[in-house]
Write a protein that holds these residues in place. Sequence first.
Motif, PDB file in Angstrom:
ATOM      1  N   LYS A 180     -13.248 -15.421 -91.880  1.00 33.34           N
ATOM      2  CA  LYS A 180     -14.158 -15.173 -93.000  1.00 33.34           C
ATOM      3  C   LYS A 180     -14.828 -16.475 -93.455  1.00 33.34           C
ATOM      4  N   ARG A 181     -16.063 -16.321 -93.970  1.00 30.81           N
ATOM      5  CA  ARG A 181     -16.791 -17.459 -94.531  1.00 30.81           C
ATOM      6  C   ARG A 181     -17.398 -17.052 -95.867  1.00 30.81           C
ATOM      7  N   PRO A 182     -16.933 -17.613 -96.983  1.00 33.05           N
ATOM      8  CA  PRO A 182     -15.923 -18.669 -97.035  1.00 33.05           C
ATOM      9  C   PRO A 182     -14.543 -18.145 -96.668  1.00 33.05           C
ATOM     10  N   CYS A 183     -13.686 -19.090 -96.294  1.00 34.01           N
ATOM     11  CA  CYS A 183     -12.342 -18.717 -95.864  1.00 34.01           C
ATOM     12  C   CYS A 183     -11.488 -18.290 -97.050  1.00 34.01           C
ATOM     13  N   GLY A 184     -11.750 -18.886 -98.213  1.00 35.63           N
ATOM     14  CA  GLY A 184     -10.995 -18.546 -99.404  1.00 35.63           C
ATOM     15  C   GLY A 184     -11.304 -19.528-100.516  1.00 35.63           C
ATOM     16  N   TYR A 185     -10.634 -19.350-101.644  1.00 38.85           N
ATOM     17  CA  TYR A 185     -10.771 -20.284-102.759  1.00 38.85           C
ATOM     18  C   TYR A 185      -9.777 -21.434-102.593  1.00 38.85           C
ATOM     19  N   CYS A 186     -10.197 -22.615-103.042  1.00 40.82           N
ATOM     20  CA  CYS A 186      -9.296 -23.768-103.141  1.00 40.82           C
ATOM     21  C   CYS A 186      -9.382 -24.289-104.574  1.00 40.82           C
ATOM     22  N   LEU A 187      -8.317 -24.108-105.318  1.00 41.02           N
ATOM     23  CA  LEU A 187      -8.252 -24.568-106.696  1.00 41.02           C
ATOM     24  C   LEU A 187      -7.562 -25.926-106.734  1.00 41.02           C
ATOM     25  N   ILE A 188      -8.210 -26.926-107.358  1.00 41.75           N
ATOM     26  CA  ILE A 188      -7.615 -28.251-107.539  1.00 41.75           C
ATOM     27  C   ILE A 188      -7.440 -28.490-109.035  1.00 41.75           C
ATOM     28  N   ALA A 223      -0.469 -27.214-120.540  1.00 41.57           N
ATOM     29  CA  ALA A 223       0.423 -26.294-119.827  1.00 41.57           C
ATOM     30  C   ALA A 223      -0.082 -24.862-119.912  1.00 41.57           C
ATOM     31  N   SER A 224      -0.486 -24.433-121.105  1.00 34.57           N
ATOM     32  CA  SER A 224      -0.976 -23.058-121.261  1.00 34.57           C
ATOM     33  C   SER A 224      -2.278 -22.844-120.491  1.00 34.57           C
ATOM     34  N   ASP A 225      -3.120 -23.871-120.416  1.00 35.02           N
ATOM     35  CA  ASP A 225      -4.369 -23.765-119.673  1.00 35.02           C
ATOM     36  C   ASP A 225      -4.100 -23.645-118.172  1.00 35.02           C
ATOM     37  N   MET A 226      -3.101 -24.349-117.702  1.00 32.73           N
ATOM     38  CA  MET A 226      -2.737 -24.253-116.280  1.00 32.73           C
ATOM     39  C   MET A 226      -2.296 -22.831-115.944  1.00 32.73           C
ATOM     40  N   GLN A 227      -1.494 -22.239-116.810  1.00 29.02           N
ATOM     41  CA  GLN A 227      -1.036 -20.866-116.577  1.00 29.02           C
ATOM     42  C   GLN A 227      -2.199 -19.878-116.616  1.00 29.02           C
ATOM     43  N   ASN A 228      -3.150 -20.126-117.520  1.00 28.94           N
ATOM     44  CA  ASN A 228      -4.306 -19.221-117.633  1.00 28.94           C
ATOM     45  C   ASN A 228      -5.212 -19.304-116.403  1.00 28.94           C
ATOM     46  N   VAL A 229      -5.457 -20.512-115.917  1.00 26.79           N
ATOM     47  CA  VAL A 229      -6.348 -20.649-114.764  1.00 26.79           C
ATOM     48  C   VAL A 229      -5.688 -20.075-113.512  1.00 26.79           C
ATOM     49  N   ILE A 230      -4.382 -20.198-113.408  1.00 29.58           N
ATOM     50  CA  ILE A 230      -3.666 -19.583-112.290  1.00 29.58           C
ATOM     51  C   ILE A 230      -3.822 -18.066-112.337  1.00 29.58           C
ATOM     52  N   LYS A 231      -3.672 -17.504-113.520  1.00 33.57           N
ATOM     53  CA  LYS A 231      -3.829 -16.052-113.681  1.00 33.57           C
ATOM     54  C   LYS A 231      -5.258 -15.630-113.341  1.00 33.57           C
ATOM     55  N   GLU A 232      -6.224 -16.436-113.739  1.00 30.53           N
ATOM     56  CA  GLU A 232      -7.634 -16.133-113.446  1.00 30.53           C
ATOM     57  C   GLU A 232      -7.885 -16.048-111.937  1.00 30.53           C
ATOM     58  N   PHE A 233      -7.389 -17.023-111.199  1.00 35.02           N
ATOM     59  CA  PHE A 233      -7.616 -17.032-109.753  1.00 35.02           C
ATOM     60  C   PHE A 233      -6.827 -15.926-109.050  1.00 35.02           C
ATOM     61  N   ALA A 234      -5.656 -15.593-109.562  1.00 37.73           N
ATOM     62  CA  ALA A 234      -4.863 -14.518-108.951  1.00 37.73           C
ATOM     63  C   ALA A 234      -5.530 -13.162-109.135  1.00 37.73           C
ATOM     64  N   GLU A 235      -6.328 -13.025-110.200  1.00 35.41           N
ATOM     65  CA  GLU A 235      -6.987 -11.753-110.475  1.00 35.41           C
ATOM     66  C   GLU A 235      -8.362 -11.635-109.826  1.00 35.41           C
ATOM     67  N   ARG A 236      -8.811 -12.674-109.151  1.00 33.06           N
ATOM     68  CA  ARG A 236     -10.102 -12.608-108.475  1.00 33.06           C
ATOM     69  C   ARG A 236     -10.028 -11.694-107.253  1.00 33.06           C
ATOM     70  N   VAL A 263       5.458 -26.623-116.784  1.00 30.89           N
ATOM     71  CA  VAL A 263       5.077 -25.328-116.198  1.00 30.89           C
ATOM     72  C   VAL A 263       5.935 -25.148-114.947  1.00 30.89           C
ATOM     73  N   PRO A 264       6.911 -24.243-114.972  1.00 34.83           N
ATOM     74  CA  PRO A 264       7.745 -24.039-113.779  1.00 34.83           C
ATOM     75  C   PRO A 264       6.889 -23.678-112.565  1.00 34.83           C
ATOM     76  N   ILE A 265       7.257 -24.227-111.426  1.00 34.41           N
ATOM     77  CA  ILE A 265       6.476 -23.983-110.210  1.00 34.41           C
ATOM     78  C   ILE A 265       6.426 -22.497-109.868  1.00 34.41           C
ATOM     79  N   HIS A 266       7.524 -21.788-110.095  1.00 27.70           N
ATOM     80  CA  HIS A 266       7.535 -20.361-109.737  1.00 27.70           C
ATOM     81  C   HIS A 266       6.567 -19.559-110.588  1.00 27.70           C
ATOM     82  N   GLU A 267       6.230 -20.062-111.799  1.00 26.23           N
ATOM     83  CA  GLU A 267       5.237 -19.379-112.619  1.00 26.23           C
ATOM     84  C   GLU A 267       3.817 -19.594-112.080  1.00 26.23           C
ATOM     85  N   LEU A 268       3.630 -20.629-111.260  1.00 32.97           N
ATOM     86  CA  LEU A 268       2.339 -20.868-110.632  1.00 32.97           C
ATOM     87  C   LEU A 268       2.177 -20.057-109.347  1.00 32.97           C
ATOM     88  N   THR A 269       3.269 -19.796-108.661  1.00 30.68           N
ATOM     89  CA  THR A 269       3.186 -19.043-107.396  1.00 30.68           C
ATOM     90  C   THR A 269       3.337 -17.538-107.587  1.00 30.68           C
TER      91      THR A 269
END
Length: 330
Positions: A90-98, A141-154, A183-189
């Motif tokens: 696929k192109r693009p292959c996927g999202y890359c969040l930094i 920390a809360s912003d990191m959790q929110n942005v992770i949730k945003e990308f997971a819901e895309r 932010v626990p790592i498992h909450e990001l994955t």
Amino acid sequence: MDETGHVSNNDQISQATKNEQNKGKASDESQRKKAVRKKSQVDKENLHQSVSILPKRKRKPLKSNSNISDHYPKKKHAVTKQNEFYSMSKRPCGYCLIINNYNFEGPSLKNRKGTDKDKDSLTRVFENMFFKVEVRADLRASDMQNVIKEFAERDHSELNAFVCCILSHGEKGSVLGIDGKQVPIHELTQPFAECRKLASKPKLFFIQACQGNEAQQGVWMADGQESTTEDKTFEEDAYIPASHSDFLIGMATVEQYQSFRHTEDGSIYIQELCKQLEIGCPRKEDMHSILTRVNRAVSSQIIQRSNKQMPEVRYTLTKKLVLPMKQTSS
């Protein structure tokens, strides 16, 4: 025979003649059969001799039919190979969040000088691998959790993979927001493990952060081991559970130990990761081979005269992962 019942001489002579003639016929028939049998035996012997005199014909090896012998094995191999690798078409292959945390609040945590070098290197590499890169800087920390949730819901239904790179301070089993909260790592994955549109697709996390406060000490090695980094300035920068399937988590260091970042050149781990991706991906090398070289290169360096750093890879991938790379002109 006369009237008195006696056989006449003429009759006796006639009978004897007939007997002699019958004997002669039997004898001739016997001779003829013997002659036929003898001739048949001679013919068989002659035939056998003639066959034995003929030279033996050399048997040629059977030639394989290329249309048959090549077609089916290749088809079977192609199907097997296809099932062994993740699709990356696929192109693009996927999202890359930094997530790049540089400015930290409060006096207890220093700003992470050199992290922008890592961010720029990761952006260049993953854009060349057909990923759509998005950078989020200085997140609490809360912003990191929110942005992770945003990308997971895309919507990832038309994409092949997802990548997340986290550049921050960290502690055992967690990374820190700029507010110093964990932010626990498992909450990001976990949100990506629950994302159905990423099911059976590789989800890659690369973490540049400490996992503790201990420093790994170097050990004596054979002559010829040289340090190319011991005079540079390094700072300390984290336990990452790889839950569920199709995850790959590359950590800058093993549990309980520090990872190091140069204040100008970026972190040892991220810079080596980018270097090996740019070498290995154009050669179609799988990620396991590439990250093994990253481990070897990073662990061979001696930092600040005595310290060492040992990266770690954890994965639950179910297939081989080969990331695409644009062909760049030299």
